[in-house]
Enzyme design. Structure first.
Site, short mmCIF file in Angstrom:
data_model
loop_
_atom_site.label_atom_id
_atom_site.label_comp_id
_atom_site.label_asym_id
_atom_site.label_seq_id
_atom_site.Cartn_x
_atom_site.Cartn_y
_atom_site.Cartn_z
N TYR A 32 0.81 -1.22 0.00
CA TYR A 32 0.00 0.00 0.00
C TYR A 32 0.84 1.27 0.00
O TYR A 32 0.31 2.36 0.00
CB TYR A 32 -0.91 0.02 1.23
CG TYR A 32 -0.14 -0.22 2.51
CD1 TYR A 32 0.53 0.82 3.15
CD2 TYR A 32 -0.04 -1.50 3.05
CE1 TYR A 32 1.27 0.60 4.29
CE2 TYR A 32 0.70 -1.73 4.20
CZ TYR A 32 1.36 -0.68 4.81
OH TYR A 32 2.10 -0.91 5.94
N GLY A 33 2.16 1.12 0.03
CA GLY A 33 3.03 2.29 0.18
C GLY A 33 4.14 2.34 -0.84
O GLY A 33 3.90 2.31 -2.05
N GLU A 89 10.61 -4.11 5.77
CA GLU A 89 9.58 -3.63 6.69
C GLU A 89 9.98 -3.71 8.16
O GLU A 89 9.24 -3.30 9.04
CB GLU A 89 8.27 -4.39 6.48
CG GLU A 89 7.70 -4.28 5.08
CD GLU A 89 7.24 -2.87 4.71
OE1 GLU A 89 7.26 -1.96 5.57
OE2 GLU A 89 6.87 -2.67 3.55
#
Length: 159
Positions: A11-12, A85
Protein backbone atom coordinates in the site's frame (compact mmCIF):
# COMPACT_ATOMS: atom_id res chain seq x y z
CA UNK A 1 9.80 -29.63 -5.99
CA UNK A 2 6.97 -27.10 -5.81
CA UNK A 3 7.81 -23.76 -4.21
CA UNK A 4 5.47 -22.12 -1.74
CA UNK A 5 3.84 -18.90 -3.00
CA UNK A 6 2.18 -16.15 -0.98
CA UNK A 7 -0.04 -13.18 -1.79
CA UNK A 8 1.09 -9.89 -0.31
CA UNK A 9 -0.79 -6.58 -0.36
CA UNK A 10 1.40 -3.47 -0.64
CA UNK A 11 0.00 0.00 0.00
CA UNK A 12 3.03 2.29 0.18
CA UNK A 13 6.52 2.60 -1.21
CA UNK A 14 6.48 -0.90 -2.76
CA UNK A 15 3.74 -0.09 -5.29
CA UNK A 16 4.58 0.41 -8.97
CA UNK A 17 6.04 3.88 -9.54
CA UNK A 18 6.96 4.30 -5.87
CA UNK A 19 10.49 4.51 -4.37
CA UNK A 20 10.86 0.91 -3.12
CA UNK A 21 9.24 -0.95 -6.01
CA UNK A 22 12.76 -2.00 -7.05
CA UNK A 23 12.68 -4.53 -4.18
CA UNK A 24 10.59 -6.74 -6.46
CA UNK A 25 13.62 -7.36 -8.71
CA UNK A 26 14.36 -11.03 -9.60
CA UNK A 27 17.53 -11.32 -7.52
CA UNK A 28 15.38 -10.88 -4.38
CA UNK A 29 13.11 -13.78 -5.34
CA UNK A 30 10.00 -14.37 -7.40
CA UNK A 31 7.27 -11.74 -7.66
CA UNK A 32 4.35 -11.27 -10.01
CA UNK A 33 1.79 -8.45 -10.02
CA UNK A 34 -1.72 -9.88 -9.58
CA UNK A 35 -4.12 -6.94 -9.36
CA UNK A 36 -4.96 -3.63 -7.78
CA UNK A 37 -7.17 -4.01 -4.72
CA UNK A 38 -8.26 -2.45 -1.46
CA UNK A 39 -8.55 -3.62 2.10
CA UNK A 40 -11.97 -5.05 2.91
CA UNK A 41 -11.65 -3.53 6.38
CA UNK A 42 -10.97 0.15 6.98
CA UNK A 43 -7.56 1.07 8.41
CA UNK A 44 -5.77 4.34 9.19
CA UNK A 45 -2.97 5.02 6.71
CA UNK A 46 -0.71 7.96 7.57
CA UNK A 47 2.57 9.45 6.42
CA UNK A 48 4.81 10.06 9.38
CA UNK A 49 8.29 10.70 10.71
CA UNK A 50 10.91 12.99 9.29
CA UNK A 51 11.37 10.34 6.56
CA UNK A 52 7.76 10.59 5.23
CA UNK A 53 7.12 6.87 5.64
CA UNK A 54 3.62 5.48 5.03
CA UNK A 55 2.31 3.55 8.04
CA UNK A 56 -0.76 1.32 8.07
CA UNK A 57 -1.85 1.41 11.70
CA UNK A 58 -3.45 -1.55 13.44
CA UNK A 59 -6.77 0.11 14.21
CA UNK A 60 -9.35 -1.76 12.10
CA UNK A 61 -12.54 0.17 11.50
CA UNK A 62 -10.86 3.60 11.50
CA UNK A 63 -9.87 5.38 8.30
CA UNK A 64 -10.47 4.11 4.79
CA UNK A 65 -10.47 0.99 2.65
CA UNK A 66 -6.82 1.28 1.64
CA UNK A 67 -5.91 1.07 -2.03
CA UNK A 68 -2.86 -0.92 -3.03
CA UNK A 69 -1.50 -3.76 -5.12
CA UNK A 70 -1.37 -7.53 -4.74
CA UNK A 71 1.72 -9.52 -5.66
CA UNK A 72 2.33 -13.24 -5.68
CA UNK A 73 5.76 -13.86 -4.14
CA UNK A 74 7.96 -16.73 -3.02
CA UNK A 75 9.63 -17.39 0.34
CA UNK A 76 12.83 -15.56 -0.67
CA UNK A 77 10.91 -12.41 -1.61
CA UNK A 78 8.83 -12.62 1.58
CA UNK A 79 12.11 -12.66 3.53
CA UNK A 80 13.34 -9.58 1.66
CA UNK A 81 10.06 -7.73 2.31
CA UNK A 82 10.27 -8.69 6.00
CA UNK A 83 13.76 -7.16 6.02
CA UNK A 84 12.57 -3.92 4.37
CA UNK A 85 9.58 -3.63 6.69
CA UNK A 86 11.59 -4.38 9.83
CA UNK A 87 9.42 -7.39 10.64
CA UNK A 88 8.97 -8.28 13.47
CA UNK A 89 10.82 -5.37 15.19
CA UNK A 90 8.80 -2.46 13.73
CA UNK A 91 5.95 -3.97 11.76
CA UNK A 92 3.88 -7.07 12.17
CA UNK A 93 2.24 -8.86 9.30
CA UNK A 94 -1.05 -10.67 9.16
CA UNK A 95 -3.44 -12.09 6.63
CA UNK A 96 -6.30 -9.78 5.67
CA UNK A 97 -9.07 -9.94 3.09
CA UNK A 98 -8.39 -7.73 0.09
CA UNK A 99 -11.17 -6.82 -2.34
CA UNK A 100 -10.43 -7.22 -6.04
CA UNK A 101 -13.28 -6.55 -8.47
CA UNK A 102 -16.02 -7.53 -5.97
CA UNK A 103 -14.18 -10.68 -4.90
CA UNK A 104 -12.05 -11.25 -1.83
CA UNK A 105 -8.49 -12.60 -1.68
CA UNK A 106 -6.44 -13.36 1.40
CA UNK A 107 -3.11 -11.56 1.46
CA UNK A 108 -0.32 -10.79 3.87
CA UNK A 109 -0.03 -7.12 4.79
CA UNK A 110 2.24 -5.18 7.13
CA UNK A 111 0.75 -3.26 10.06
CA UNK A 112 2.24 -1.06 12.75
CA UNK A 113 0.81 -2.32 16.06
CA UNK A 114 2.59 -0.11 18.62
CA UNK A 115 2.30 3.63 18.17
CA UNK A 116 1.23 6.66 20.19
CA UNK A 117 -2.50 7.33 19.87
CA UNK A 118 -1.68 10.92 18.94
CA UNK A 119 -0.61 9.90 15.43
CA UNK A 120 -4.23 8.96 14.69
CA UNK A 121 -4.80 12.75 14.55
CA UNK A 122 -2.70 12.94 11.36
CA UNK A 123 -4.42 13.04 7.96
CA UNK A 124 -5.80 9.57 7.20
CA UNK A 125 -5.15 8.58 3.60
CA UNK A 126 -6.99 6.23 1.27
CA UNK A 127 -3.88 5.72 -0.89
CA UNK A 128 -0.19 6.57 -0.59
CA UNK A 129 1.80 8.40 -3.27
CA UNK A 130 5.30 9.79 -2.95
CA UNK A 131 5.09 13.54 -3.68
CA UNK A 132 7.53 16.43 -4.00
CA UNK A 133 5.72 18.12 -1.09
CA UNK A 134 6.24 15.04 1.12
CA UNK A 135 9.15 13.12 -0.41
CA UNK A 136 9.99 9.68 0.92
CA UNK A 137 13.53 9.48 2.31
CA UNK A 138 15.34 6.13 2.23
CA UNK A 139 17.89 7.15 4.87
CA UNK A 140 15.58 5.69 7.54
CA UNK A 141 17.30 2.34 6.92
CA UNK A 142 19.96 3.50 9.41
CA UNK A 143 17.40 4.82 11.89
CA UNK A 144 16.56 3.59 15.36
CA UNK A 145 13.23 2.80 17.00
CA UNK A 146 13.16 6.42 18.26
CA UNK A 147 13.03 7.65 14.65
CA UNK A 148 9.72 5.93 13.88
CA UNK A 149 7.69 8.79 15.28
CA UNK A 150 8.04 12.56 15.20
CA UNK A 151 9.64 14.01 18.31
CA UNK A 152 6.21 15.27 19.44
CA UNK A 153 4.84 11.75 18.98
CA UNK A 154 7.63 10.33 21.15
CA UNK A 155 6.90 12.82 23.90
CA UNK A 156 3.25 11.76 23.81
CA UNK A 157 4.18 8.07 23.92
CA UNK A 158 6.36 8.52 27.00
CA UNK A 159 3.63 10.39 28.93
Amino acid sequence: MKRMLYNVFVYGTLKRGEPNHHWFRPENGFSRFIAAGSTTQKFPLIVGTRYNIPFLLDRPGIGHNIKGEIYEIDEAMLGKLDELEGYPQYYDREIQNITVENESMQCWLYLLRKFPEKILEKTLLEAYHNTPEQPYCESYVDSTIDDIFDSDDLKQQSN
